[in-house]
Motif scaffolding. Structure first.
Motif, PDB file in Angstrom:
ATOM      1  N   ALA A 255       0.840  -1.200   0.000  1.00 21.17           N
ATOM      2  CA  ALA A 255       0.000   0.000   0.000  1.00 21.17           C
ATOM      3  C   ALA A 255       0.871   1.245   0.000  1.00 21.17           C
ATOM      4  O   ALA A 255       2.087   1.172   0.205  1.00 21.17           O
ATOM      5  CB  ALA A 255      -0.919   0.002   1.223  1.00 21.17           C
ATOM      6  N   ALA A 256       0.242   2.383  -0.224  1.00 23.30           N
ATOM      7  CA  ALA A 256       0.959   3.658  -0.201  1.00 23.30           C
ATOM      8  C   ALA A 256       1.483   3.935   1.203  1.00 23.30           C
ATOM      9  O   ALA A 256       0.994   3.388   2.200  1.00 23.30           O
ATOM     10  CB  ALA A 256       0.020   4.780  -0.644  1.00 23.30           C
ATOM     11  N   GLY A 257       2.483   4.811   1.287  1.00 24.18           N
ATOM     12  CA  GLY A 257       3.087   5.119   2.573  1.00 24.18           C
ATOM     13  C   GLY A 257       2.105   5.671   3.588  1.00 24.18           C
ATOM     14  O   GLY A 257       2.286   5.489   4.794  1.00 24.18           O
ATOM     15  N   SER A 258       1.058   6.307   3.105  1.00 25.09           N
ATOM     16  CA  SER A 258       0.055   6.866   4.004  1.00 25.09           C
ATOM     17  C   SER A 258      -0.697   5.789   4.780  1.00 25.09           C
ATOM     18  O   SER A 258      -1.333   6.078   5.799  1.00 25.09           O
ATOM     19  CB  SER A 258      -0.958   7.700   3.214  1.00 25.09           C
ATOM     20  OG  SER A 258      -1.606   6.902   2.227  1.00 25.09           O
ATOM     21  N   MET A 259      -0.606   4.541   4.317  1.00 22.68           N
ATOM     22  CA  MET A 259      -1.279   3.418   4.974  1.00 22.68           C
ATOM     23  C   MET A 259      -0.425   2.815   6.082  1.00 22.68           C
ATOM     24  O   MET A 259      -0.869   1.898   6.783  1.00 22.68           O
ATOM     25  CB  MET A 259      -1.614   2.344   3.943  1.00 22.68           C
ATOM     26  CG  MET A 259      -2.578   2.793   2.859  1.00 22.68           C
ATOM     27  SD  MET A 259      -4.269   2.920   3.462  1.00 22.68           S
ATOM     28  CE  MET A 259      -4.642   1.192   3.734  1.00 22.68           C
ATOM     29  N   GLY A 260       0.810   3.307   6.209  1.00 28.82           N
ATOM     30  CA  GLY A 260       1.683   2.777   7.255  1.00 28.82           C
ATOM     31  C   GLY A 260       2.080   1.339   6.977  1.00 28.82           C
ATOM     32  O   GLY A 260       2.393   0.983   5.839  1.00 28.82           O
ATOM     33  N   MET A 261       2.069   0.512   8.014  1.00 27.08           N
ATOM     34  CA  MET A 261       2.410  -0.904   7.895  1.00 27.08           C
ATOM     35  C   MET A 261       1.130  -1.730   8.081  1.00 27.08           C
ATOM     36  O   MET A 261       0.732  -2.020   9.203  1.00 27.08           O
ATOM     37  CB  MET A 261       3.472  -1.300   8.939  1.00 27.08           C
ATOM     38  CG  MET A 261       4.791  -0.582   8.767  1.00 27.08           C
ATOM     39  SD  MET A 261       6.006  -1.074  10.022  1.00 27.08           S
ATOM     40  CE  MET A 261       6.138  -2.826   9.701  1.00 27.08           C
ATOM     41  N   PRO A 262       0.483  -2.109   6.979  1.00 22.86           N
ATOM     42  CA  PRO A 262      -0.796  -2.820   7.081  1.00 22.86           C
ATOM     43  C   PRO A 262      -0.658  -4.178   7.762  1.00 22.86           C
ATOM     44  O   PRO A 262       0.347  -4.876   7.594  1.00 22.86           O
ATOM     45  CB  PRO A 262      -1.224  -2.994   5.616  1.00 22.86           C
ATOM     46  CG  PRO A 262      -0.458  -1.955   4.865  1.00 22.86           C
ATOM     47  CD  PRO A 262       0.848  -1.835   5.582  1.00 22.86           C
ATOM     48  N   GLU A 263      -1.681  -4.533   8.539  1.00 21.48           N
ATOM     49  CA  GLU A 263      -1.744  -5.831   9.205  1.00 21.48           C
ATOM     50  C   GLU A 263      -3.063  -6.504   8.858  1.00 21.48           C
ATOM     51  O   GLU A 263      -4.099  -5.837   8.753  1.00 21.48           O
ATOM     52  CB  GLU A 263      -1.619  -5.679  10.724  1.00 21.48           C
ATOM     53  CG  GLU A 263      -0.311  -5.050  11.167  1.00 21.48           C
ATOM     54  CD  GLU A 263      -0.158  -5.033  12.691  1.00 21.48           C
ATOM     55  OE1 GLU A 263      -1.083  -5.518  13.391  1.00 21.48           O
ATOM     56  OE2 GLU A 263       0.886  -4.544  13.170  1.00 21.48           O
ATOM     57  N   PHE A 264      -3.009  -7.825   8.687  1.00 25.37           N
ATOM     58  CA  PHE A 264      -4.200  -8.586   8.335  1.00 25.37           C
ATOM     59  C   PHE A 264      -4.330  -9.772   9.280  1.00 25.37           C
ATOM     60  O   PHE A 264      -3.440 -10.632   9.336  1.00 25.37           O
ATOM     61  CB  PHE A 264      -4.124  -9.073   6.892  1.00 25.37           C
ATOM     62  CG  PHE A 264      -4.038  -7.960   5.880  1.00 25.37           C
ATOM     63  CD1 PHE A 264      -5.183  -7.424   5.317  1.00 25.37           C
ATOM     64  CD2 PHE A 264      -2.797  -7.435   5.510  1.00 25.37           C
ATOM     65  CE1 PHE A 264      -5.106  -6.382   4.400  1.00 25.37           C
ATOM     66  CE2 PHE A 264      -2.705  -6.399   4.598  1.00 25.37           C
ATOM     67  CZ  PHE A 264      -3.869  -5.873   4.040  1.00 25.37           C
ATOM     68  N   THR A 265      -5.430  -9.803  10.020  1.00 29.62           N
ATOM     69  CA  THR A 265      -5.694 -10.921  10.920  1.00 29.62           C
ATOM     70  C   THR A 265      -6.350 -12.052  10.128  1.00 29.62           C
ATOM     71  O   THR A 265      -7.377 -11.845   9.481  1.00 29.62           O
ATOM     72  CB  THR A 265      -6.623 -10.487  12.070  1.00 29.62           C
ATOM     73  OG1 THR A 265      -5.983  -9.448  12.821  1.00 29.62           O
ATOM     74  CG2 THR A 265      -6.918 -11.668  12.993  1.00 29.62           C
ATOM     75  N   ILE A 266      -5.744 -13.229  10.184  1.00 26.86           N
ATOM     76  CA  ILE A 266      -6.251 -14.393   9.463  1.00 26.86           C
ATOM     77  C   ILE A 266      -6.870 -15.349  10.485  1.00 26.86           C
ATOM     78  O   ILE A 266      -6.154 -15.873  11.354  1.00 26.86           O
ATOM     79  CB  ILE A 266      -5.142 -15.107   8.676  1.00 26.86           C
ATOM     80  CG1 ILE A 266      -4.271 -14.092   7.921  1.00 26.86           C
ATOM     81  CG2 ILE A 266      -5.748 -16.132   7.731  1.00 26.86           C
ATOM     82  CD1 ILE A 266      -4.990 -13.305   6.869  1.00 26.86           C
ATOM     83  N   GLU A 267      -8.164 -15.563  10.402  1.00 24.83           N
ATOM     84  CA  GLU A 267      -8.845 -16.439  11.351  1.00 24.83           C
ATOM     85  C   GLU A 267      -8.327 -17.868  11.255  1.00 24.83           C
ATOM     86  O   GLU A 267      -8.007 -18.361  10.163  1.00 24.83           O
ATOM     87  CB  GLU A 267     -10.353 -16.416  11.095  1.00 24.83           C
ATOM     88  CG  GLU A 267     -11.003 -15.040  11.243  1.00 24.83           C
ATOM     89  CD  GLU A 267     -11.018 -14.562  12.689  1.00 24.83           C
ATOM     90  OE1 GLU A 267     -10.954 -15.420  13.599  1.00 24.83           O
ATOM     91  OE2 GLU A 267     -11.100 -13.337  12.910  1.00 24.83           O
ATOM     92  N   LYS A 268      -8.258 -18.548  12.388  1.00 24.26           N
ATOM     93  CA  LYS A 268      -7.679 -19.899  12.448  1.00 24.26           C
ATOM     94  C   LYS A 268      -8.385 -20.898  11.539  1.00 24.26           C
ATOM     95  O   LYS A 268      -7.746 -21.796  10.979  1.00 24.26           O
ATOM     96  CB  LYS A 268      -7.702 -20.404  13.895  1.00 24.26           C
ATOM     97  CG  LYS A 268      -6.679 -19.753  14.789  1.00 24.26           C
ATOM     98  CD  LYS A 268      -6.697 -20.341  16.187  1.00 24.26           C
ATOM     99  CE  LYS A 268      -7.946 -19.917  16.939  1.00 24.26           C
ATOM    100  NZ  LYS A 268      -7.903 -20.356  18.365  1.00 24.26           N
TER     101      LYS A 268
END
Length: 284
Positions: A255-268
């Motif tokens: 993503a663009a720098g304005s989005m920072g460091m994206p995180e995605f939680t993946i359900e078990k």
């Protein structure tokens, strides 16, 4: 620091410190041996003795790595001992500046392996920093490296190293280091899954699904789904409080720098069937 303190630290660094195997048991045996009246009469003496014992308990592992390792091997005691020192580096020439502080772990072979990898990583960052100092001359740059322990349970340990490089613009990125305390091994993402399983595709598809769902709900979000070729086999991750995988992307990676460091939680439930048997019931 007086001469005695200096001698103590010197001897601790040079000599092994064999910790008695019954160290922890002695405290409890002494408690059991005291009747109620004795406890009342000797309360002040007991509190003084406990304070001294706790001081020794805290001091020994910090001045003697061998003692720290021995304490970590005592059943029921190792998980309670947290021995952390820091490697710190600072530089400022009026134009470029650097501030690095990373922990030094102790207590197991896996901790030693994490130390080696963190050292190699920070050495690489510093080498590049000094090269950039020569390149930009009187220009401005800054490097900041810090850390946080995300998880430290009886079974799992996760250390996060965060770095930010700033020159014309800033760039943030992280590295995660995991120890499975049950096996005593340092763990990467691929180690969680059975050999031959296509966990990369499964996790990548879920990340892409979440990206598209977020963009549909908010068109202002600046992801790059068309450039997303999938997660790395050794993707940065950590475990949330529910034991779900959380995949972390460096700034600008997805993503663009304005989005920072994206995180995605993946359900078990999405990847559970792909896990090794040891992790089927959870990680932490």
């Amino acid at each position: 620091m007086d001469q005695f303190d200096e001698l103590l630290h010197q001897r601790a660094a040079e000599e092994s410190f064999p910790l008695p195997e019954d160290y922890a048991g002695r405290v409890f045996q002494t408690c059991a041996a005291l009747d109620e009246n004795s406890r009342r009469r000797q309360r002040r003496h007991w509190e003084t003795w406990v304070a001294a014992a706790l001081a020794l308990f805290i001091t020994i592992p910090n001045v003697s790595p061998s003692a720290a390792a021995a304490m970590a091997e005592i059943p029921g005691l190792g998980a309670l001992v947290k021995v952390v020192t820091f490697r710190s580096y600072a530089y400022n020439d009026g134009h470029s500046s650097m501030d690095i502080s990373v922990p030094e772990l102790s207590g197991s072979d896996a901790a030693d392996t994490v130390n080696q990898e963190v050292h190699a990583y920070t050495d690489e960052l510093m080498t590049q920093f000094y090269k950039d100092c020569e390149r930009i001359g009187n220009g401005y740059q800054d490097l900041r490296v810090s850390s946080v322990v995300l998880t430290n349970t009886d079974t799992w340990f996760t250390l996060r190293i965060d770095a930010t490089q700033t020159e014309a613009s800033s760039y943030a990125f992280s590295r995660f280091y995991h120890i499975d305390k049950a096996t005593g091994q340092m763990i990467s993402l691929r180690d969680l899954f059975r050999d031959g399983t296509d966990y990369v595709s499964v996790l990548s598809n879920e990340v892409l699904r979440q990206v598209e769902a977020q963009m549909s709900a908010n068109q202002a979000l600046a992801y790059f789904p068309e450039d997303f070729a999938g997660i790395d086999a050794e993707q940065n991750f950590y475990l949330d409080a529910n034991g779900n995988l959380v995949l972390v992307f460096d700034e600008f990676a997805i993503a663009a720098g304005s989005m920072g460091m994206p995180e995605f939680t993946i359900e078990k439930n999405i990847y559970q069937d792909l896990l090794k048997e040891a992790y089927q019931k959870g990680f932490v």
